[in-house]
Design a protein around this motif. Structure first.
Motif, mmCIF file in Angstrom:
data_model
loop_
_atom_site.group_PDB
_atom_site.id
_atom_site.type_symbol
_atom_site.label_atom_id
_atom_site.label_comp_id
_atom_site.label_asym_id
_atom_site.label_seq_id
_atom_site.Cartn_x
_atom_site.Cartn_y
_atom_site.Cartn_z
ATOM 1 N N MET A 1 0.852 -1.171 0.000
ATOM 2 C CA MET A 1 0.000 0.000 0.000
ATOM 3 C C MET A 1 0.897 1.232 0.000
ATOM 4 N N GLY A 2 0.468 2.256 -0.755
ATOM 5 C CA GLY A 2 1.199 3.510 -0.804
ATOM 6 C C GLY A 2 0.901 4.365 0.417
ATOM 7 N N LYS A 3 1.557 5.493 0.472
ATOM 8 C CA LYS A 3 1.361 6.441 1.568
ATOM 9 C C LYS A 3 -0.049 7.016 1.514
ATOM 10 N N LEU A 4 -0.645 7.246 2.694
ATOM 11 C CA LEU A 4 -2.012 7.746 2.771
ATOM 12 C C LEU A 4 -2.043 9.222 3.146
ATOM 13 N N TYR A 5 -3.017 9.919 2.574
ATOM 14 C CA TYR A 5 -3.220 11.345 2.837
ATOM 15 C C TYR A 5 -4.714 11.601 2.989
ATOM 16 N N THR A 6 -5.055 12.672 3.692
ATOM 17 C CA THR A 6 -6.431 13.134 3.791
ATOM 18 C C THR A 6 -6.529 14.458 3.053
ATOM 19 N N VAL A 7 -7.574 14.622 2.238
ATOM 20 C CA VAL A 7 -7.770 15.888 1.542
ATOM 21 C C VAL A 7 -8.208 16.922 2.579
ATOM 22 N N ASP A 8 -7.366 17.908 2.793
ATOM 23 C CA ASP A 8 -7.686 18.978 3.741
ATOM 24 C C ASP A 8 -8.559 20.032 3.061
ATOM 25 N N ARG A 9 -8.144 20.451 1.879
ATOM 26 C CA ARG A 9 -8.898 21.465 1.138
ATOM 27 C C ARG A 9 -8.353 21.565 -0.278
ATOM 28 N N PHE A 10 -9.082 22.313 -1.102
ATOM 29 C CA PHE A 10 -8.651 22.607 -2.454
ATOM 30 C C PHE A 10 -8.444 24.101 -2.584
ATOM 31 N N GLU A 11 -7.384 24.483 -3.229
ATOM 32 C CA GLU A 11 -7.092 25.876 -3.537
ATOM 33 C C GLU A 11 -6.837 25.951 -5.037
ATOM 34 N N GLU A 12 -7.876 26.375 -5.756
ATOM 35 C CA GLU A 12 -7.863 26.396 -7.213
ATOM 36 C C GLU A 12 -7.545 24.996 -7.737
ATOM 37 N N ASN A 13 -6.434 24.803 -8.440
ATOM 38 C CA ASN A 13 -6.112 23.494 -9.019
ATOM 39 C C ASN A 13 -5.148 22.686 -8.152
ATOM 40 N N ILE A 14 -5.016 23.085 -6.898
ATOM 41 C CA ILE A 14 -4.106 22.408 -5.975
ATOM 42 C C ILE A 14 -4.924 21.760 -4.859
ATOM 43 N N ALA A 15 -4.561 20.531 -4.535
ATOM 44 C CA ALA A 15 -5.140 19.846 -3.382
ATOM 45 C C ALA A 15 -4.142 19.937 -2.239
ATOM 46 N N VAL A 16 -4.599 20.405 -1.093
ATOM 47 C CA VAL A 16 -3.761 20.432 0.098
ATOM 48 C C VAL A 16 -4.054 19.140 0.843
ATOM 49 N N LEU A 17 -3.039 18.304 0.961
ATOM 50 C CA LEU A 17 -3.201 16.974 1.549
ATOM 51 C C LEU A 17 -2.482 16.902 2.879
ATOM 52 N N GLU A 18 -3.149 16.295 3.855
ATOM 53 C CA GLU A 18 -2.543 16.121 5.172
ATOM 54 C C GLU A 18 -1.958 14.730 5.269
ATOM 55 N N ASN A 19 -0.697 14.678 5.628
ATOM 56 C CA ASN A 19 0.020 13.438 5.803
ATOM 57 C C ASN A 19 -0.401 12.795 7.122
ATOM 58 N N GLU A 20 -0.082 11.544 7.323
ATOM 59 C CA GLU A 20 -0.441 10.839 8.550
ATOM 60 C C GLU A 20 0.204 11.459 9.784
ATOM 61 N N ASP A 21 1.324 12.167 9.618
ATOM 62 C CA ASP A 21 1.989 12.806 10.752
ATOM 63 C C ASP A 21 1.502 14.232 10.997
ATOM 64 N N GLY A 22 0.493 14.670 10.225
ATOM 65 C CA GLY A 22 -0.079 15.999 10.414
ATOM 66 C C GLY A 22 0.524 17.079 9.539
ATOM 67 N N SER A 23 1.599 16.755 8.824
ATOM 68 C CA SER A 23 2.188 17.740 7.915
ATOM 69 C C SER A 23 1.357 17.810 6.634
ATOM 70 N N HIS A 24 1.568 18.858 5.856
ATOM 71 C CA HIS A 24 0.787 19.074 4.634
ATOM 72 C C HIS A 24 1.687 19.106 3.406
ATOM 73 N N ILE A 25 1.128 18.638 2.298
ATOM 74 C CA ILE A 25 1.790 18.759 1.003
ATOM 75 C C ILE A 25 0.767 19.301 0.013
ATOM 76 N N ASN A 26 1.254 19.886 -1.057
ATOM 77 C CA ASN A 26 0.393 20.350 -2.144
ATOM 78 C C ASN A 26 0.556 19.412 -3.318
ATOM 79 N N ALA A 27 -0.557 19.042 -3.930
ATOM 80 C CA ALA A 27 -0.528 18.158 -5.090
ATOM 81 C C ALA A 27 -1.447 18.732 -6.165
ATOM 82 N N PRO A 28 -1.019 18.671 -7.415
ATOM 83 C CA PRO A 28 -1.919 19.121 -8.484
ATOM 84 C C PRO A 28 -3.199 18.288 -8.474
#
Length: 78
Positions: A1-28
């Motif tokens: 299984m790959g790494k899991l993220y929760t969709v925190d929010r969308f900002e235009e064409n970017i998804a802000v994803l929350e990592n399991e440790d609480g940090s955030h990444i941006n993904a197209p």
């Protein structure tokens, strides 16, 4: 299984994803298959992210259960 993220929010064409440790990444948003919504659980795969409907459903059911228990306890206090 790959790494899991929760969709925190969308900002235009970017998804802000929350990592399991609480940090955030941006993904197209274009890298997410399907019609993801805030709160969905995503799994990182080779070409992007897929919605894990099973994990999303389990998470939402846990949250609803917690809300019911919380409000039941509050109604017991009155």
């Amino acid at each position: 299984m790959g790494k899991l993220y929760t969709v925190d929010r969308f900002e235009e064409n970017i998804a802000v994803l929350e990592n399991e440790d609480g940090s955030h990444i941006n993904a197209p948003r274009s890298l997410i298959s399907g019609n993801a919504q805030e709160g969905d659980i995503l799994e990182r795969v080779e070409n992007g992210y897929i919605i894990r409907e099973d994990l999303t459903r389990e998470r939402r059911e846990r949250i609803i259960g917690k809300q019911k228990r919380l409000f039941r306890h509050r109604s017991d206090e009155t």
